[in-house]
Design a protein around this motif. Structure first.
Motif, PDB file in Angstrom:
ATOM      1  N   UNK A  24       0.812  -1.222   0.000  1.00 34.59           N
ATOM      2  CA  UNK A  24       0.000   0.000   0.000  1.00 34.59           C
ATOM      3  C   UNK A  24       0.848   1.277   0.000  1.00 34.59           C
ATOM      4  N   UNK A  25       1.909   1.305   0.781  1.00 33.47           N
ATOM      5  CA  UNK A  25       2.755   2.507   0.833  1.00 33.47           C
ATOM      6  C   UNK A  25       3.465   2.733  -0.495  1.00 33.47           C
ATOM      7  N   UNK A  26       3.890   1.675  -1.130  1.00 37.96           N
ATOM      8  CA  UNK A  26       4.579   1.794  -2.418  1.00 37.96           C
ATOM      9  C   UNK A  26       3.609   2.310  -3.482  1.00 37.96           C
ATOM     10  N   UNK A  58       2.910   5.967  -2.968  1.00 37.63           N
ATOM     11  CA  UNK A  58       4.039   6.788  -3.426  1.00 37.63           C
ATOM     12  C   UNK A  58       3.948   7.001  -4.940  1.00 37.63           C
ATOM     13  N   UNK A  59       3.604   5.943  -5.668  1.00 32.86           N
ATOM     14  CA  UNK A  59       3.427   6.081  -7.113  1.00 32.86           C
ATOM     15  C   UNK A  59       2.297   7.032  -7.460  1.00 32.86           C
ATOM     16  N   UNK A  60       1.212   6.963  -6.711  1.00 33.51           N
ATOM     17  CA  UNK A  60       0.086   7.870  -6.955  1.00 33.51           C
ATOM     18  C   UNK A  60       0.473   9.319  -6.670  1.00 33.51           C
ATOM     19  N   UNK A  61       1.334   9.531  -5.687  1.00 29.16           N
ATOM     20  CA  UNK A  61       1.806  10.891  -5.400  1.00 29.16           C
ATOM     21  C   UNK A  61       2.580  11.440  -6.590  1.00 29.16           C
ATOM     22  N   UNK A  62       3.467  10.626  -7.168  1.00 28.93           N
ATOM     23  CA  UNK A  62       4.204  11.074  -8.352  1.00 28.93           C
ATOM     24  C   UNK A  62       3.254  11.307  -9.522  1.00 28.93           C
ATOM     25  N   UNK A  83      11.801  14.315  -5.792  1.00 27.58           N
ATOM     26  CA  UNK A  83      10.753  13.458  -5.217  1.00 27.58           C
ATOM     27  C   UNK A  83      10.863  11.997  -5.665  1.00 27.58           C
ATOM     28  N   UNK A  84      11.262  11.775  -6.927  1.00 19.72           N
ATOM     29  CA  UNK A  84      11.444  10.398  -7.409  1.00 19.72           C
ATOM     30  C   UNK A  84      12.632   9.746  -6.717  1.00 19.72           C
ATOM     31  N   UNK A  85      13.729  10.478  -6.603  1.00 23.29           N
ATOM     32  CA  UNK A  85      14.917   9.951  -5.925  1.00 23.29           C
ATOM     33  C   UNK A  85      14.575   9.560  -4.492  1.00 23.29           C
TER      34      UNK A  85
END
Length: 136
Positions: A34-36, A39-43, A87-89
């Motif tokens: 879920x956290x991963x 994080x993708x949705x944030x990007x 943010x990606x890094x």
């Protein structure tokens, strides 16, 4: 079968050659999924603000603890800017030891959504393909 988000347009309306990137993260611990994915949705929310982006899908195969993206870029320079984007890094550093990541890219004369998804889906379903570490 992979589940995917709706297509997210980027900043570019390029009609010529494109670069497609497929990332495939296999999570070691299902509790991290879920956290991963969040994080993708944030990007994904920032996608239209990034230079050289044409669009993307996020995808997941939850029962196999896999998720990733199919992103379309104007060129390799645009992809490399994203890879180096702070943010990606930060996300890559946070999660890189929580599984394995593979990346495949190809160039196309034009972007065709159906053709791109089909080719990406075939790549994701290939068993035992050689691993190619994604840049961190």
């Amino acid at each position: 079968m992979a589940l995917r988000t709706p297509w997210r347009d980027g900043s570019s309306n390029a009609t010529g050659p494109v670069l497609v990137s497929v990332t495939d993260f296999t999570c070691a611990n299902p509790l991290d999924m879920p956290a991963i994915f969040r994080a993708g949705m944030t990007l994904r929310r920032s996608w239209p603000d990034l230079s050289g982006t044409i669009g993307l899908w996020l995808w997941t195969i939850p029962l196999r603890r896999r998720c990733g993206s199919i992103s379309v870029w104007e060129d390799e320079t645009a992809l490399n800017r994203f890879i180096a984007w702070p943010p990606h890094v930060a996300i890559m550093r946070r999660f890189r030891h929580r599984g394995t990541i593979r990346a495949d890219t190809w160039e196309s004369d034009r972007f065709d959504p159906a053709e791109t998804w089909l080719r990406a889906h075939q790549i994701l379903n290939q068993a035992g393909r050689p691993s190619q570490r994604a840049p961190l």
